[in-house]
Design a protein around this motif. Sequence first.
Motif, PDB file in Angstrom:
ATOM      1  N   GLY A   1     -40.012 -14.301  29.152  1.00 54.46           N
ATOM      2  CA  GLY A   1     -40.199 -12.774  28.371  1.00 54.46           C
ATOM      3  C   GLY A   1     -38.996 -12.044  28.106  1.00 54.46           C
ATOM      4  O   GLY A   1     -38.781 -11.568  27.164  1.00 54.46           O
ATOM      5  N   THR A   2     -37.930 -12.170  29.188  1.00 52.10           N
ATOM      6  CA  THR A   2     -36.743 -11.455  28.959  1.00 52.10           C
ATOM      7  C   THR A   2     -36.031 -12.303  27.893  1.00 52.10           C
ATOM      8  O   THR A   2     -35.340 -11.578  27.263  1.00 52.10           O
ATOM      9  CB  THR A   2     -36.223 -11.679  30.437  1.00 52.10           C
ATOM     10  OG1 THR A   2     -36.800 -11.049  31.436  1.00 52.10           O
ATOM     11  CG2 THR A   2     -34.691 -11.023  30.286  1.00 52.10           C
ATOM     12  N   LEU A   3     -36.009 -13.577  28.009  1.00 50.39           N
ATOM     13  CA  LEU A   3     -35.230 -14.299  26.941  1.00 50.39           C
ATOM     14  C   LEU A   3     -35.866 -14.058  25.582  1.00 50.39           C
ATOM     15  O   LEU A   3     -34.950 -13.925  24.759  1.00 50.39           O
ATOM     16  CB  LEU A   3     -35.489 -15.858  27.029  1.00 50.39           C
ATOM     17  CG  LEU A   3     -34.929 -16.785  26.177  1.00 50.39           C
ATOM     18  CD1 LEU A   3     -33.550 -16.765  25.781  1.00 50.39           C
ATOM     19  CD2 LEU A   3     -35.308 -18.137  26.176  1.00 50.39           C
ATOM     20  N   VAL A   4     -37.083 -13.815  25.343  1.00 52.14           N
ATOM     21  CA  VAL A   4     -37.565 -13.364  24.129  1.00 52.14           C
ATOM     22  C   VAL A   4     -37.239 -11.899  23.610  1.00 52.14           C
ATOM     23  O   VAL A   4     -36.910 -11.691  22.424  1.00 52.14           O
ATOM     24  CB  VAL A   4     -39.150 -13.299  24.102  1.00 52.14           C
ATOM     25  CG1 VAL A   4     -39.877 -12.808  22.599  1.00 52.14           C
ATOM     26  CG2 VAL A   4     -39.717 -14.975  24.037  1.00 52.14           C
ATOM     27  N   VAL A   5     -37.126 -10.929  24.713  1.00 49.70           N
ATOM     28  CA  VAL A   5     -36.559  -9.708  24.298  1.00 49.70           C
ATOM     29  C   VAL A   5     -35.290  -9.472  23.836  1.00 49.70           C
ATOM     30  O   VAL A   5     -34.937  -8.835  22.925  1.00 49.70           O
ATOM     31  CB  VAL A   5     -36.880  -8.899  25.655  1.00 49.70           C
ATOM     32  CG1 VAL A   5     -36.050  -7.511  25.519  1.00 49.70           C
ATOM     33  CG2 VAL A   5     -38.299  -8.522  25.975  1.00 49.70           C
ATOM     34  N   LEU A   6     -34.476 -10.516  24.597  1.00 45.60           N
ATOM     35  CA  LEU A   6     -33.010 -10.583  24.256  1.00 45.60           C
ATOM     36  C   LEU A   6     -32.861 -11.307  22.680  1.00 45.60           C
ATOM     37  O   LEU A   6     -32.194 -10.510  21.990  1.00 45.60           O
ATOM     38  CB  LEU A   6     -32.317 -11.173  25.010  1.00 45.60           C
ATOM     39  CG  LEU A   6     -32.040 -10.622  26.522  1.00 45.60           C
ATOM     40  CD1 LEU A   6     -31.504 -11.518  27.527  1.00 45.60           C
ATOM     41  CD2 LEU A   6     -31.420  -9.406  26.477  1.00 45.60           C
ATOM     42  N   VAL A   7     -33.629 -12.323  22.544  1.00 43.46           N
ATOM     43  CA  VAL A   7     -33.492 -12.731  21.061  1.00 43.46           C
ATOM     44  C   VAL A   7     -34.133 -11.993  20.129  1.00 43.46           C
ATOM     45  O   VAL A   7     -33.402 -11.839  18.841  1.00 43.46           O
ATOM     46  CB  VAL A   7     -34.196 -14.274  21.245  1.00 43.46           C
ATOM     47  CG1 VAL A   7     -34.334 -14.578  19.817  1.00 43.46           C
ATOM     48  CG2 VAL A   7     -33.635 -15.137  22.014  1.00 43.46           C
ATOM     49  N   MET A   8     -35.155 -11.324  20.314  1.00 40.90           N
ATOM     50  CA  MET A   8     -35.811 -10.324  19.523  1.00 40.90           C
ATOM     51  C   MET A   8     -34.683  -9.168  19.166  1.00 40.90           C
ATOM     52  O   MET A   8     -34.849  -8.433  18.028  1.00 40.90           O
ATOM     53  CB  MET A   8     -37.271  -9.925  19.945  1.00 40.90           C
ATOM     54  CG  MET A   8     -38.109 -10.858  19.721  1.00 40.90           C
ATOM     55  SD  MET A   8     -38.223 -11.302  17.808  1.00 40.90           S
ATOM     56  CE  MET A   8     -38.845  -9.662  17.082  1.00 40.90           C
ATOM     57  N   ARG A   9     -34.193  -8.766  19.945  1.00 41.56           N
ATOM     58  CA  ARG A   9     -33.083  -7.511  19.810  1.00 41.56           C
ATOM     59  C   ARG A   9     -32.177  -7.909  18.952  1.00 41.56           C
ATOM     60  O   ARG A   9     -31.524  -7.202  18.139  1.00 41.56           O
ATOM     61  CB  ARG A   9     -32.396  -7.174  21.509  1.00 41.56           C
ATOM     62  CG  ARG A   9     -31.594  -5.999  21.192  1.00 41.56           C
ATOM     63  CD  ARG A   9     -32.309  -4.841  21.308  1.00 41.56           C
ATOM     64  NE  ARG A   9     -31.566  -3.561  21.199  1.00 41.56           N
ATOM     65  CZ  ARG A   9     -32.089  -2.503  21.124  1.00 41.56           C
ATOM     66  NH1 ARG A   9     -33.311  -2.150  21.291  1.00 41.56           N
ATOM     67  NH2 ARG A   9     -31.443  -1.321  20.987  1.00 41.56           N
ATOM     68  N   MET A  10     -31.595  -9.242  19.204  1.00 43.58           N
ATOM     69  CA  MET A  10     -30.401  -9.749  18.120  1.00 43.58           C
ATOM     70  C   MET A  10     -31.069  -9.886  16.886  1.00 43.58           C
ATOM     71  O   MET A  10     -30.480  -9.378  15.795  1.00 43.58           O
ATOM     72  CB  MET A  10     -30.099 -11.122  18.638  1.00 43.58           C
ATOM     73  CG  MET A  10     -29.421 -11.308  19.976  1.00 43.58           C
ATOM     74  SD  MET A  10     -29.056 -12.756  20.307  1.00 43.58           S
ATOM     75  CE  MET A  10     -29.332 -12.962  22.069  1.00 43.58           C
ATOM     76  N   LEU A  11     -32.137 -10.404  16.644  1.00 41.16           N
ATOM     77  CA  LEU A  11     -32.900 -10.676  15.383  1.00 41.16           C
ATOM     78  C   LEU A  11     -33.001  -9.246  14.650  1.00 41.16           C
ATOM     79  O   LEU A  11     -33.009  -8.861  13.606  1.00 41.16           O
ATOM     80  CB  LEU A  11     -34.108 -11.240  15.525  1.00 41.16           C
ATOM     81  CG  LEU A  11     -35.051 -11.637  14.272  1.00 41.16           C
ATOM     82  CD1 LEU A  11     -33.844 -12.369  13.092  1.00 41.16           C
ATOM     83  CD2 LEU A  11     -36.134 -12.388  14.369  1.00 41.16           C
ATOM     84  N   GLY A  12     -33.432  -8.426  15.624  1.00 43.17           N
ATOM     85  CA  GLY A  12     -33.829  -6.800  15.160  1.00 43.17           C
ATOM     86  C   GLY A  12     -32.662  -6.233  14.672  1.00 43.17           C
ATOM     87  O   GLY A  12     -32.756  -5.455  13.646  1.00 43.17           O
ATOM     88  N   GLU A  13     -31.323  -6.629  15.289  1.00 44.23           N
ATOM     89  CA  GLU A  13     -30.097  -5.889  14.711  1.00 44.23           C
ATOM     90  C   GLU A  13     -29.933  -6.433  13.495  1.00 44.23           C
ATOM     91  O   GLU A  13     -29.473  -5.538  12.509  1.00 44.23           O
ATOM     92  CB  GLU A  13     -29.014  -6.149  15.635  1.00 44.23           C
ATOM     93  CG  GLU A  13     -27.587  -5.901  15.413  1.00 44.23           C
ATOM     94  CD  GLU A  13     -26.674  -6.101  16.234  1.00 44.23           C
ATOM     95  OE1 GLU A  13     -26.600  -5.792  17.292  1.00 44.23           O
ATOM     96  OE2 GLU A  13     -25.794  -6.944  15.864  1.00 44.23           O
ATOM     97  N   MET A  14     -30.140  -7.780  13.097  1.00 48.41           N
ATOM     98  CA  MET A  14     -29.594  -8.139  11.652  1.00 48.41           C
ATOM     99  C   MET A  14     -30.655  -7.955  10.800  1.00 48.41           C
ATOM    100  O   MET A  14     -30.161  -7.556   9.632  1.00 48.41           O
ATOM    101  CB  MET A  14     -29.460  -9.553  12.061  1.00 48.41           C
ATOM    102  CG  MET A  14     -28.531 -10.261  12.899  1.00 48.41           C
ATOM    103  SD  MET A  14     -28.082 -12.044  13.072  1.00 48.41           S
ATOM    104  CE  MET A  14     -29.656 -12.566  13.980  1.00 48.41           C
ATOM    105  N   SER A  15     -31.976  -7.613  11.012  1.00 44.95           N
ATOM    106  CA  SER A  15     -32.905  -7.593  10.241  1.00 44.95           C
ATOM    107  C   SER A  15     -33.265  -6.170   9.846  1.00 44.95           C
ATOM    108  O   SER A  15     -33.809  -5.947   8.856  1.00 44.95           O
ATOM    109  CB  SER A  15     -34.433  -8.092  10.780  1.00 44.95           C
ATOM    110  OG  SER A  15     -34.390  -9.659  10.998  1.00 44.95           O
ATOM    111  N   ALA A  16     -32.970  -5.223  10.698  1.00 43.12           N
ATOM    112  CA  ALA A  16     -32.943  -3.807  10.380  1.00 43.12           C
ATOM    113  C   ALA A  16     -31.794  -3.595   9.423  1.00 43.12           C
ATOM    114  O   ALA A  16     -31.582  -2.751   8.487  1.00 43.12           O
ATOM    115  CB  ALA A  16     -32.550  -3.070  11.650  1.00 43.12           C
TER     116      ALA A  16
END
Length: 474
Positions: free
Chosen positions: A52-67
């Motif tokens: 879950g922590t791994l997914v949160v971190l990956v989604m944070r990175m993806l969110g940065e680029m996608s936003a």
Amino acid sequence: MTPGSGLQAGLKNRHLTMIAIGGVIGAGLFVGSSSGIATAGPGILLSYALVGTLVVLVMRMLGEMSAANPTSGSFSAHADRALGRWAGFSIGWLYWFFWVVVLAVEATAGAKILEGWVPAVPQWGWALIVMAVLTATNLVSVGSYGEFEFWFAGIKVVAIGAFIVVGLLAIFGVLPGVHADKASFGNLANHGGFLPHGPGSILTGVLLVVFSFMGSEIATLAAGESEDPQKAVTKSTNSIIWRIGVFYLGSILVVVSLLPWNDQSIQKNGSYVAALDSLGIAHAGEIMNVIVLTSVLSCLNSGLYTASRMAFSLGQRGDAPKSFARTTARGVPMAAILSSVVFGFVAVFFNYMYPDTIFLFLLNSSGAVALFVWLAICFSQLRMRKIIQRETPEKLVVKMWLYPYLTWVTAAFIVFVLGYMLTDTKGESSGRTTVLLSFAVAAVVVVIAFVKQALSKNQPAPAVETPTDKVSVG
């Protein structure tokens, strides 16, 4: 609207909210958690927390680029820009391959449940019906996909929320009319300890649960067809921590507290059915079948949408047939949807005719794609942050924490998980088999990408259209 005028902003805020919430609740949570509990005992909570922590971190990175740049290609388009055309091509096609195989898995799982209810229709018939209905909804408009997913995800969310509330009331002994003698937080330590099989079982548990988190990234693909993509991505990224905390950790905590982890009913009936049965709730199996079917249909619906949008993006960038990038008057990429469905049907056929050979190969060769995607997101974000800061710093509204150090730590952990999978040699779908076959397929795709790039190096690259160019409102 005229044919070919691009994707439409047909997803409403409530659609995006439920797509984001429902994206982290896959059928794997209901079906696969029992094997994880048997492997790690109550310590499976640490396995879920790690992933879950791994997914949160990956989604944070993806969110940065996608936003900063919302697009239907999401991480594939970001890899294209940050790492090179070969990377966008490779990860896009691997991701598409993963989802068309998932279509077959989920169609078969749903068909088994439906055949149990209506045996007059054979299993292959139900698989055909389910695929056809969801294909039709995706072909109508993105709004119809969003509406179906809104209700599918809503049922999952309500079901897990109710399960957690009822379970906690039983654990605290305040559930009216129920005498749950086995229910207690003491179950976390009273049956061989919190880690009955030792600390190593945490990592073994990670291998079992990591793939049930695939789908978290769907909201970033769907955001490109919303009225305010940047806001949708930001909201989805910021809320993923509580979504994983509640739906995964919360529900599994309830399961291993209601029953001892080694209770035979968990393996026999499934973790959630066993938990409900322990409370004396009538027809627990049927209730869970309805919820699992809903999750299967949700995964099918989203899988078809996701595969088609990735194919659309690849076509848009010149990495797939141009027809994939054409849309109907309703903004639907029909060729991309139908092509994905055709391969989905082929995979369903293999699942019925050659389950232990061809389909097993498809499963194993796509099994590690989730980890490849997450790794590509890490490396893309390392370079994309600098590009965004240089070109459009005002769009950096979501930021990865402790950049670049936490990004490197995340990438290292993903590599570690892939390496640890190589030590798993049990069964035909062992971790080693999955990683090696997935690597082999990935290597073939990467070679094709470089060959294609070499052949077209003297030709101008096709323009990548931004969401504002392609997404039309109205």
